[in-house]
Design an enzyme around this catalytic site. Structure first.
Site, PDB file in Angstrom:
ATOM      1  N   SER A 227      68.491   6.983 130.816  1.00 18.67           N
ATOM      2  CA  SER A 227      69.954   7.132 130.887  1.00 18.67           C
ATOM      3  C   SER A 227      70.353   8.282 129.983  1.00 18.67           C
ATOM      4  CB  SER A 227      70.643   5.839 130.427  1.00 18.67           C
ATOM      5  OG  SER A 227      72.036   6.041 130.241  1.00 18.67           O
TER       6      SER A 227
ATOM      7  N   TYR B 279      71.864  -0.524 123.748  1.00 17.43           N
ATOM      8  CA  TYR B 279      71.463   0.111 125.006  1.00 17.43           C
ATOM      9  C   TYR B 279      70.938   1.512 124.742  1.00 17.43           C
ATOM     10  CZ  TYR B 279      71.812   1.614 129.902  1.00 17.43           C
ATOM     11  OH  TYR B 279      71.538   2.084 131.161  1.00 17.43           O
TER      12      TYR B 279
END
Length: 259
Positions: free
Chosen positions: A132, A145
């Site tokens: 990501s 995250y």
């Protein structure tokens, strides 16, 4: 090593979004795709539509994943499964951290441990790790995250070192915002979520990410596409903010803060 030299693939998080699109794309190349996800109904529908081989398994189930990896020699591994619990780290609880580490990082590490040595032994294979932009850039409210995706990014680089001298390629796909249902999974199945994250934006589709993965796989064996950052044209990660200091709260003799 083009598609014709690969026979089998394992795709995690395959029941929807990018995972399902990757399964569909690989099946178009006549790859035998083993699709792993927790959602049995969606996975069965994907199998009926594409001819993939469904496995209703949680990627954190190490024994089940080891059994699958022990039965099939995978030429392509797509580590796509991921979860999020968006909140500031100061508000994170034990369960949030454990879940993100278990799914986003630990499961990826173990799957690579189970699959990559066989690729090295056969001198053939391609690992696709979906990370990501959160693994490379900072933005508020998602620290756990960010940390797990940064781990996936570094693992992708390290795998190439560990497999050096063999025709095992490693590609990190680093998406920004993509028009998938992940936002509903994370923020709740409410129309306002789609309005906030998708409606009115010009966003890549899951199929666009799958096509990028196919491009990396289809490259000649002498070519390793190591990192692809894929974002909307109208999304940027830069931006500088500076805050003024806030006065410390005063307290009276009782220890209670004063307004």
């Amino acid at each position: 090593m083009p598609f014709s030299d690969y026979k089998t693939a394992l795709v995690t998080g395959a029941s929807s979004g990018i995972g399902a699109a990757v399964v569909e794309r690989l099946r178009r190349e006549n790859i035998e795709v083993h699709a792993v996800a927790r959602s049995g109904e969606a996975l069965q529908q994907l199998a009926a539509r594409t001819g993939c081989i469904p496995h209703i398994i949680d990627v954190t189930d190490r024994q089940a994943m080891a059994e699958l990896a022990g039965r099939v020699e995978f030429d392509i591994l797509v580590n796509n499964a991921g979860v999020d619990r968006p909140k500031k780290f100061l508000e994170a609880d034990e369960g949030d951290i454990d879940l993100l580490v278990d799914v986003n990082l630990r499961a990826v590490l173990h799957l690579c441990r189970l699959v990559v040595p066989g690729m090295v032994a056969r001198d053939r294979g391609h690992v696709i790790n979906i990370s990501s932009i959160a693994g490379a850039y900072n933005f508020g409210g998602n620290s756990s995250y960010h940390a797990t995706k940064a781990g996936v990014s570094m693992l992708s680089n390290q795998l190439r070192i560990d497999a050096f001298g063999k025709r095992v390629r490693v590609t990190e796909i680093c998406p920004g915002r993509v028009a998938t249902d992940i936002f509903n999974h994370v923020h709740g199945n409410d129309p306002s979520v789609r309005e906030r994250f998708i409606d009115g934006f010009e966003l890549p589709q899951a199929a666009d990410i799958a096509d990028a993965i196919a491009f990396a796989i289809a490259a000649p064996v002498a070519v390793n596409i190591g990192h692809m950052e894929i974002t909307p044209t109208l999304q940027v990660m830069g931006g500088l903010q500076t805050a003024k200091p806030q006065p410390a709260a005063q307290s009276d003799q009782s220890g209670e803060p004063k307004p």
